[in-house]
Motif scaffolding. Structure first.
Motif, mmCIF file in Angstrom:
data_model
loop_
_atom_site.group_PDB
_atom_site.id
_atom_site.type_symbol
_atom_site.label_atom_id
_atom_site.label_comp_id
_atom_site.label_asym_id
_atom_site.label_seq_id
_atom_site.Cartn_x
_atom_site.Cartn_y
_atom_site.Cartn_z
ATOM 1 N N ASP A 198 -7.794 11.402 16.619
ATOM 2 C CA ASP A 198 -6.860 12.440 17.063
ATOM 3 C C ASP A 198 -5.735 11.831 17.893
ATOM 4 N N ALA A 199 -6.080 10.914 18.780
ATOM 5 C CA ALA A 199 -5.069 10.286 19.632
ATOM 6 C C ALA A 199 -4.109 9.437 18.813
ATOM 7 N N ALA A 200 -4.638 8.712 17.831
ATOM 8 C CA ALA A 200 -3.776 7.871 16.990
ATOM 9 C C ALA A 200 -2.823 8.722 16.160
ATOM 10 N N LEU A 201 -3.323 9.840 15.635
ATOM 11 C CA LEU A 201 -2.444 10.741 14.870
ATOM 12 C C LEU A 201 -1.371 11.339 15.770
ATOM 13 N N ALA A 202 -1.737 11.695 16.996
ATOM 14 C CA ALA A 202 -0.767 12.280 17.921
ATOM 15 C C ALA A 202 0.311 11.278 18.317
ATOM 16 N N ALA A 203 -0.040 9.988 18.330
ATOM 17 C CA ALA A 203 0.902 8.958 18.762
ATOM 18 C C ALA A 203 1.735 8.385 17.615
ATOM 19 N N MET A 204 1.476 8.824 16.393
ATOM 20 C CA MET A 204 2.172 8.251 15.240
ATOM 21 C C MET A 204 3.681 8.457 15.318
ATOM 22 N N THR A 205 4.416 7.414 14.935
ATOM 23 C CA THR A 205 5.877 7.511 14.861
ATOM 24 C C THR A 205 6.376 7.392 13.425
ATOM 25 N N THR A 206 5.460 7.246 12.471
ATOM 26 C CA THR A 206 5.826 7.141 11.057
ATOM 27 C C THR A 206 5.548 8.467 10.365
ATOM 28 N N PRO A 207 6.191 8.712 9.228
ATOM 29 C CA PRO A 207 5.952 9.990 8.539
ATOM 30 C C PRO A 207 4.632 10.071 7.795
ATOM 31 N N TRP A 208 4.015 8.903 7.487
ATOM 32 C CA TRP A 208 2.826 8.911 6.629
ATOM 33 C C TRP A 208 1.717 8.080 7.250
ATOM 34 N N CYS A 209 0.491 8.379 6.810
ATOM 35 C CA CYS A 209 -0.687 7.706 7.367
ATOM 36 C C CYS A 209 -1.700 7.415 6.267
ATOM 37 N N LEU A 210 -2.344 6.259 6.373
ATOM 38 C CA LEU A 210 -3.477 5.877 5.542
ATOM 39 C C LEU A 210 -4.636 5.561 6.473
ATOM 40 N N ILE A 211 -5.782 6.181 6.230
ATOM 41 C CA ILE A 211 -6.978 5.939 7.051
ATOM 42 C C ILE A 211 -7.876 4.933 6.346
ATOM 43 N N ALA A 212 -8.402 3.991 7.110
ATOM 44 C CA ALA A 212 -9.358 3.015 6.592
ATOM 45 C C ALA A 212 -10.687 3.214 7.296
ATOM 46 N N VAL A 213 -11.756 3.391 6.520
ATOM 47 C CA VAL A 213 -13.107 3.526 7.064
ATOM 48 C C VAL A 213 -14.068 2.913 6.059
ATOM 49 N N ARG A 253 -6.866 -0.647 16.400
ATOM 50 C CA ARG A 253 -7.050 0.545 15.577
ATOM 51 C C ARG A 253 -5.905 0.790 14.591
ATOM 52 N N THR A 254 -4.681 0.534 14.984
ATOM 53 C CA THR A 254 -3.539 0.926 14.153
ATOM 54 C C THR A 254 -2.664 -0.267 13.791
ATOM 55 N N LEU A 255 -1.926 -0.088 12.712
ATOM 56 C CA LEU A 255 -0.940 -1.069 12.272
ATOM 57 C C LEU A 255 0.150 -0.320 11.521
ATOM 58 N N VAL A 256 1.389 -0.527 11.899
ATOM 59 C CA VAL A 256 2.516 0.090 11.198
ATOM 60 C C VAL A 256 2.909 -0.798 10.032
ATOM 61 N N VAL A 257 2.978 -0.181 8.850
ATOM 62 C CA VAL A 257 3.379 -0.882 7.631
ATOM 63 C C VAL A 257 4.514 -0.061 7.016
ATOM 64 N N GLY A 258 5.744 -0.446 7.316
ATOM 65 C CA GLY A 258 6.893 0.304 6.813
ATOM 66 C C GLY A 258 6.910 1.720 7.360
ATOM 67 N N ASP A 259 6.918 2.696 6.446
ATOM 68 C CA ASP A 259 6.945 4.114 6.820
ATOM 69 C C ASP A 259 5.559 4.683 7.071
ATOM 70 N N TRP A 260 4.563 3.836 7.145
ATOM 71 C CA TRP A 260 3.176 4.270 7.224
ATOM 72 C C TRP A 260 2.498 3.692 8.462
ATOM 73 N N THR A 261 1.512 4.440 8.966
ATOM 74 C CA THR A 261 0.591 3.933 9.976
ATOM 75 C C THR A 261 -0.795 3.827 9.361
ATOM 76 N N LEU A 262 -1.359 2.637 9.414
ATOM 77 C CA LEU A 262 -2.746 2.414 9.012
ATOM 78 C C LEU A 262 -3.618 2.648 10.231
ATOM 79 N N ILE A 263 -4.592 3.562 10.107
ATOM 80 C CA ILE A 263 -5.525 3.850 11.199
ATOM 81 C C ILE A 263 -6.932 3.448 10.758
ATOM 82 N N GLY A 264 -7.524 2.520 11.476
ATOM 83 C CA GLY A 264 -8.874 2.063 11.163
ATOM 84 C C GLY A 264 -9.915 2.806 11.973
ATOM 85 N N LEU A 265 -11.024 3.178 11.328
ATOM 86 C CA LEU A 265 -12.114 3.882 11.984
ATOM 87 C C LEU A 265 -13.407 3.069 11.896
#
Length: 257
Positions: A141-156, A108-120
């Motif tokens: 919701d769980a992926a957002l709660a577990a994020m350790t990066t400041p930013w997120c990009l969602i892929a769907v 579901r997720t991949l950290v890319v630098g300061d970002w977390t990519l979340i796939g749906l």
């Protein structure tokens, strides 16, 4: 073809490859395999500055294990971590079985630098429009709660907002409101990247980037009232995910011989 200078951690996106077990098969008037190979060759110089690759759905058209395996081999050859998400033409079980391990996987997720990519996963088996089931929203919701990066990009795969092409908007993401509410409520989510529409769209929703990307297979005509193909070249998208939460992005077309 010139490579744009980097202004952040670079993610490369391909989408809608629509491969078949038979690499000579035709879809919507083109041979998807040939176009996919051309796009991957053109992608090569961009890999020098890229950290990761995303495939945003419709990996194969016929659900065949052979096509999934051929695609995985090509993605592994880029020697970058990557994620794949299902589209409406995919077979969920086959996709997950073939892409079960790193570095290119259906996780579901991949950290890319300061970002977390979340796939749906918006696949509805046997249906063209997409939907996010309750368990998929809970996983977001769980992926957002577990994020350790400041930013997120969602892929769907299915765009959650209209792209201005009537027949494509009619088969986009059904009931997008729960996703959009979550995006609106979380300032860390800076954008959504999608496939499905086989054309480029660059919009904003409540200040968040909403992007789609040309297919590597056949192109669809933007703005058309009904299904219409477009002779435009296939392509891919680059995204520079900046440390300040901004996204620089562009589309690269790959002319066919």
């Amino acid at each position: 073809m010139s490579v744009a200078p980097t202004n952040g951690h670079r993610l490369l996106q391909i989408t809608d490859t629509h491969l078949y077990a038979d690499p000579e098969s035709v879809h919507a008037g083109v041979v998807p395999e040939r176009r996919f190979r051309a796009v991957m060759a053109a992608l090569s110089p961009w890999l020098t500055d890229a950290q990761a690759i995303l495939h945003s759905g419709d990996l194969v058209h016929d659900g065949s294990i052979a096509a999934y395996r051929r695609l995985r081999s090509a993605l592994l050859a880029v020697e970058r971590p990557g994620r794949v998400i299902p589209g409406n033409h995919d077979d969920r079980g086959s996709l997950r079985s073939v892409f079960a391990g790193d570095p290119v996987s259906a996780e579901r997720t991949l950290v890319v630098g300061d970002w977390t990519l979340i796939g749906l996963d918006s696949l509805q088996p046997g249906q063209v429009p997409g939907v996010l089931a309750d368990d998929e929203l809970a996983a977001l919701d769980a992926a957002l709660a577990a994020m350790t990066t400041p930013w997120c990009l969602i892929a769907v795969h299915h765009p959650p907002v209209p792209v201005g092409t009537a027949w494509l908007d009619a088969i986009g993401l059904e009931h997008p409101e729960p996703l959009l509410r979550r995006i609106d409520a979380d300032p860390r989510v800076r954008g959504v990247i999608s496939g499905h529409v086989h054309t480029a769209f660059n919009g904003r929703w409540h200040g968040r980037r909403m992007l789609t990307t040309p297919a590597t297979a056949a192109q669809f005509l933007a703005g058309a009232e009904r299904f219409t193909t477009d002779p435009s070249a296939p392509g891919f998208r680059w995204l520079d995910l900046r440390a300040d939460g901004g996204i620089d992005s562009g589309v690269v077309r790959v002319p066919m011989q």
